[in-house]
Design a protein around this motif. Structure first.
Motif, PDB file in Angstrom:
ATOM      1  N   VAL A 120       0.835  -1.198   0.000  1.00  0.00           N
ATOM      2  CA  VAL A 120       0.000   0.000   0.000  1.00  0.00           C
ATOM      3  C   VAL A 120       0.870   1.249   0.000  1.00  0.00           C
ATOM      4  CG1 VAL A 120      -1.748   1.317   1.262  1.00  0.00           C
ATOM      5  CG2 VAL A 120      -1.906  -1.187   1.141  1.00  0.00           C
ATOM      6  N   CYS A 121       1.880   1.280   0.851  1.00  0.00           N
ATOM      7  CA  CYS A 121       2.754   2.448   0.939  1.00  0.00           C
ATOM      8  C   CYS A 121       3.463   2.712  -0.382  1.00  0.00           C
ATOM      9  CB  CYS A 121       3.779   2.263   2.057  1.00  0.00           C
ATOM     10  SG  CYS A 121       3.087   2.342   3.716  1.00  0.00           S
ATOM     11  N   LYS A 122       3.948   1.646  -1.008  1.00  0.00           N
ATOM     12  CA  LYS A 122       4.658   1.799  -2.279  1.00  0.00           C
ATOM     13  C   LYS A 122       3.731   2.338  -3.357  1.00  0.00           C
ATOM     14  CE  LYS A 122       7.435  -0.777  -5.652  1.00  0.00           C
ATOM     15  NZ  LYS A 122       8.018  -2.104  -5.994  1.00  0.00           N
ATOM     16  N   ALA A 123       2.530   1.766  -3.453  1.00  0.00           N
ATOM     17  CA  ALA A 123       1.594   2.187  -4.494  1.00  0.00           C
ATOM     18  C   ALA A 123       1.054   3.590  -4.247  1.00  0.00           C
ATOM     19  CB  ALA A 123       0.436   1.192  -4.585  1.00  0.00           C
ATOM     20  N   ALA A 124       0.910   3.966  -2.970  1.00  0.00           N
ATOM     21  CA  ALA A 124       0.379   5.293  -2.631  1.00  0.00           C
ATOM     22  C   ALA A 124       1.465   6.358  -2.576  1.00  0.00           C
ATOM     23  CB  ALA A 124      -0.348   5.235  -1.294  1.00  0.00           C
ATOM     24  N   GLY A 125       2.725   5.938  -2.576  1.00  0.00           N
ATOM     25  CA  GLY A 125       3.830   6.886  -2.510  1.00  0.00           C
ATOM     26  C   GLY A 125       3.944   7.562  -1.157  1.00  0.00           C
ATOM     27  N   VAL A 126       3.707   6.797  -0.084  1.00  0.00           N
ATOM     28  CA  VAL A 126       3.800   7.357   1.264  1.00  0.00           C
ATOM     29  C   VAL A 126       4.708   6.479   2.123  1.00  0.00           C
ATOM     30  CG1 VAL A 126       1.476   8.335   1.144  1.00  0.00           C
ATOM     31  CG2 VAL A 126       1.802   6.066   2.148  1.00  0.00           C
ATOM     32  N   HIS A 127       5.212   7.064   3.213  1.00  0.00           N
ATOM     33  CA  HIS A 127       6.007   6.297   4.171  1.00  0.00           C
ATOM     34  C   HIS A 127       5.072   5.542   5.115  1.00  0.00           C
ATOM     35  CE1 HIS A 127       9.704   8.125   2.828  1.00  0.00           C
ATOM     36  NE2 HIS A 127       9.203   9.345   3.023  1.00  0.00           N
ATOM     37  N   LYS A 128       5.618   4.510   5.750  1.00  0.00           N
ATOM     38  CA  LYS A 128       4.796   3.715   6.675  1.00  0.00           C
ATOM     39  C   LYS A 128       4.255   4.565   7.810  1.00  0.00           C
ATOM     40  CE  LYS A 128       5.490  -1.237   6.897  1.00  0.00           C
ATOM     41  NZ  LYS A 128       6.178  -2.363   7.535  1.00  0.00           N
ATOM     42  N   GLY A 129       5.032   5.526   8.241  1.00  0.00           N
ATOM     43  CA  GLY A 129       4.570   6.397   9.318  1.00  0.00           C
ATOM     44  C   GLY A 129       3.301   7.136   8.952  1.00  0.00           C
ATOM     45  N   SER A 130       3.199   7.544   7.683  1.00  0.00           N
ATOM     46  CA  SER A 130       1.994   8.240   7.224  1.00  0.00           C
ATOM     47  C   SER A 130       0.793   7.306   7.255  1.00  0.00           C
ATOM     48  CB  SER A 130       2.195   8.768   5.800  1.00  0.00           C
ATOM     49  OG  SER A 130       3.196   9.749   5.763  1.00  0.00           O
ATOM     50  N   LEU A 131       0.999   6.055   6.824  1.00  0.00           N
ATOM     51  CA  LEU A 131      -0.097   5.089   6.832  1.00  0.00           C
ATOM     52  C   LEU A 131      -0.572   4.846   8.258  1.00  0.00           C
ATOM     53  CD1 LEU A 131      -0.461   1.874   4.731  1.00  0.00           C
ATOM     54  CD2 LEU A 131      -0.896   1.796   7.176  1.00  0.00           C
ATOM     55  N   TYR A 132       0.382   4.607   9.163  1.00  0.00           N
ATOM     56  CA  TYR A 132      -0.004   4.297  10.545  1.00  0.00           C
ATOM     57  C   TYR A 132      -0.523   5.522  11.299  1.00  0.00           C
ATOM     58  CZ  TYR A 132       1.715  -0.440  10.107  1.00  0.00           C
ATOM     59  OH  TYR A 132       1.886  -1.746   9.715  1.00  0.00           O
ATOM     60  N   HIS A 133      -0.243   6.709  10.788  1.00  0.00           N
ATOM     61  CA  HIS A 133      -0.823   7.914  11.372  1.00  0.00           C
ATOM     62  C   HIS A 133      -2.348   7.885  11.228  1.00  0.00           C
ATOM     63  CE1 HIS A 133      -1.527  12.126  12.373  1.00  0.00           C
ATOM     64  NE2 HIS A 133      -2.179  12.272  11.229  1.00  0.00           N
ATOM     65  N   PHE A 134      -2.821   7.414  10.088  1.00  0.00           N
ATOM     66  CA  PHE A 134      -4.261   7.353   9.827  1.00  0.00           C
ATOM     67  C   PHE A 134      -4.883   6.021  10.229  1.00  0.00           C
ATOM     68  CE2 PHE A 134      -2.584  10.325   6.579  1.00  0.00           C
ATOM     69  CZ  PHE A 134      -3.277  11.464   6.946  1.00  0.00           C
ATOM     70  N   PHE A 135      -4.101   4.965  10.103  1.00  0.00           N
ATOM     71  CA  PHE A 135      -4.624   3.619  10.345  1.00  0.00           C
ATOM     72  C   PHE A 135      -3.660   2.866  11.257  1.00  0.00           C
ATOM     73  CE2 PHE A 135      -5.763   4.986   6.030  1.00  0.00           C
ATOM     74  CZ  PHE A 135      -7.145   5.092   6.186  1.00  0.00           C
ATOM     75  N   PRO A 136      -3.995   2.737  12.540  1.00  0.00           N
ATOM     76  CA  PRO A 136      -3.079   2.118  13.501  1.00  0.00           C
ATOM     77  C   PRO A 136      -2.826   0.640  13.256  1.00  0.00           C
ATOM     78  CG  PRO A 136      -5.218   2.554  14.507  1.00  0.00           C
ATOM     79  CD  PRO A 136      -5.217   3.233  13.181  1.00  0.00           C
ATOM     80  N   SER A 137      -3.633   0.020  12.420  1.00  0.00           N
ATOM     81  CA  SER A 137      -3.445  -1.400  12.124  1.00  0.00           C
ATOM     82  C   SER A 137      -3.932  -1.688  10.712  1.00  0.00           C
ATOM     83  CB  SER A 137      -4.219  -2.276  13.118  1.00  0.00           C
ATOM     84  OG  SER A 137      -5.619  -2.108  12.924  1.00  0.00           O
TER      85      SER A 137
END
Length: 200
Positions: A30-47
Motif C-alpha cells: 500500500v505504501c509503495k503504491a500510494a507513494g507514502v512512508h509507513k509512518g503516514s499510513l499508521y498515522h491514519f490507520f493504527p493497524s
C-alpha cells in the motif's frame, strides 16, 4: 493535505484488495503504491485491520449510492430489483475496465474476510449487510402488498436469500471474468420470490 493523503491511501488499498484480498496485500504494498512512508499510513490507520475497515466503508458508500439510485420508486418494486442487478453488473464492468479483470463484489469478499477479524469488524460487516438487505426488504414488502408475489413470504428472510444469490453470481462473474454473469441472476431472484422469470 492530510485528508488527501488518507483518501489516496484508502483508494490505493481498495484497488489492491479488489485485485487480491486483504490478507494478500501488505502495508508495504500500500505504501509503495500510494507513494507514502509507513509512518503516514499508521498515522491514519493504527493497524491493517483499521485500513481494511476503511476500505470496506468506502466500498459500502459506493454500493449504497448504486442502491439508492436503483431503488428509486419511479418503477415497481420487482423492476427496482432488476434495475439494481443491471447497475451492479455495470459497476463490475466499470471496475473491470479500470483493473483489467472482473473483481467480483466489492463488498462480499472483503466482508467475509473482515468478519473473522474480531467483534468490531463483525459489527461493521453486519451493519453493512443489514443496510443492503433493507432495500430488498422494502421492495419485497411492497411487492407483497401489490399481489405480485406470495403474501405469506417473510420479507426479511427473502431479502437475505436474494443477497446470497447475488453474491454467488458475483463470484461467478469474477471466476469467468464476465460482469454479464451477474445479470443472469435475475431469473433466480424472481424464482426465489415466487414471481416467475425476470423480464429483459
Amino acid at each position: 493535505m492530510a485528508k488527501d493523503t488518507r483518501e489516496r491511501i484508502v483508494t490505493v488499498a481498495r484497488d489492491l484488495v479488489h485485485g487480491a484480498s486483504l490478507a494478500q496485500v501488505s502495508t508495504e504494498d500500500v505504501c509503495k503504491a500510494a507513494g507514502v512512508h509507513k509512518g503516514s499510513l499508521y498515522h491514519f490507520f493504527p493497524s491493517k485491520n483499521a485500513l481494511g475497515a476503511a476500505v470496506l466503508e468506502r466500498n459500502w458508500d459506493m454500493m449504497n449510492a448504486v442502491l439508492e439510485a436503483a431503488f428509486a420508486d419511479d418503477v415497481g418494486p420487482l423492476e427496482r430489483i432488476d434495475r439494481f442487478v443491471d447497475s451492479f453488473a455495470e459497476l463490475l464492468a466499470e471496475m473491470r475496465g479500470r483493473m483489467g479483470a472482473t473483481p467480483g463484489c466489492p463488498l462480499g469478499g472483503l466482508a467475509a474476510e473482515m468478519a473473522g477479524y474480531g467483534d468490531d469488524a463483525r459489527t461493521q460487516v453486519t451493519r453493512i449487510l443489514a443496510g443492503w438487505t433493507r432495500y430488498f426488504t422494502v421492495a419485497i414488502t411492497e411487492a407483497k402488498g401489490r399481489g405480485e408475489i406470495d403474501p405469506a413470504l417473510d420479507a426479511g428472510d427473502a431479502a437475505m436469500r436474494l443477497l446470497a444469490h447475488l453474491q454467488g453470481h458475483a463470484l461467478m462473474a469474477k471466476a469467468y471474468d464476465d460482469p454479464e454473469a451477474l445479470r443472469r441472476a435475475k431469473p433466480g431472484l424472481r424464482m426465489l420470490l415466487g414471481a416467475g422469470s425476470a423480464r429483459g
